[in-house]
Design an enzyme around this catalytic site. Sequence first.
Site, PDB file in Angstrom:
ATOM      1  N   HIS A 171      -7.396  -9.168   6.174  1.00  0.00           N
ATOM      2  CA  HIS A 171      -7.417  -8.073   5.189  1.00  0.00           C
ATOM      3  C   HIS A 171      -5.984  -7.708   4.771  1.00  0.00           C
ATOM      4  O   HIS A 171      -5.677  -7.600   3.576  1.00  0.00           O
ATOM      5  CB  HIS A 171      -8.134  -6.861   5.797  1.00  0.00           C
ATOM      6  CG  HIS A 171      -8.205  -5.659   4.900  1.00  0.00           C
ATOM      7  ND1 HIS A 171      -9.396  -5.138   4.445  1.00  0.00           N
ATOM      8  CD2 HIS A 171      -7.228  -4.858   4.382  1.00  0.00           C
ATOM      9  CE1 HIS A 171      -9.148  -4.091   3.675  1.00  0.00           C
ATOM     10  NE2 HIS A 171      -7.840  -3.891   3.628  1.00  0.00           N
ATOM     11  N   GLN A 197       0.810  -1.226   0.000  1.00  0.00           N
ATOM     12  CA  GLN A 197       0.000   0.000   0.000  1.00  0.00           C
ATOM     13  C   GLN A 197       0.839   1.269   0.000  1.00  0.00           C
ATOM     14  O   GLN A 197       0.329   2.349  -0.293  1.00  0.00           O
ATOM     15  CB  GLN A 197      -0.949   0.017   1.205  1.00  0.00           C
ATOM     16  CG  GLN A 197      -2.060  -1.018   1.105  1.00  0.00           C
ATOM     17  CD  GLN A 197      -3.021  -0.898   2.267  1.00  0.00           C
ATOM     18  OE1 GLN A 197      -2.778  -1.427   3.344  1.00  0.00           O
ATOM     19  NE2 GLN A 197      -4.101  -0.174   2.053  1.00  0.00           N
TER      20      GLN A 197
HETATM   21 ZN    ZN Z   1      -6.672  -2.534   2.627  1.00  0.00          ZN
END
Ligand code: ZN
Length: 195
Positions: free
Chosen positions: A131, A51
């Site tokens: 997640h 990310q």
């Molecule tokens: Zn995420």
Amino acid sequence: MAILNIRIIGDPVLRTVADPVTDFGPELAKLVADMTETMEDVDGAGLAAPQIGVSKRVFTYRIDGVEGHIINPVLENSDDFQSDQVEGCLSIPGLGFPVRRFRATRVTGFDVNGNPVSVEAEGLLARCFQHENDHLDGILYTDRLEGEDRKAALRSIRNANYDSITEQTTTKRARTVGSSFGGSSFGAGAAGTAG
Ligand code: ZN
């Protein structure tokens, strides 16, 4: 430490299976420190290295005051599921859908110094681990939606102007990633493809 720019859906790094960490040196320590600071800055429940553009198997988490990080995580999930809860993702801003997750999980891996760690989790923490671990395999929570939720999610992603969001985020956090893990070599890809 530094606040890092968060990659938005459409960026190929989010669809890449991340590599295991092999070097537990100062660069890894900096990565974990920066990820932790970034996660706190955006008030996130968790953050996976892809990310922030680093394709390495690392995630940080912060649930109900329990904060930590796992390197090269391996999950052992329960056979049963917890009740569906709405999840969001820092890489898919503005969206939230209920996701099916295993009730409990045990994550094993390493800390930043290379010491083995094992964490048993249920509820939100177990959800967070699942997640974040998905991110390391190039999976986004929207991939796990079915039926009308899936259609609605894909429609929203298609219609969202994530390019402008990325620009705003980049402007707001105009700092360099400065990582020698190769993260900065990943540019923004075609926006709006949920795969
Ligand atoms: Zn995420």
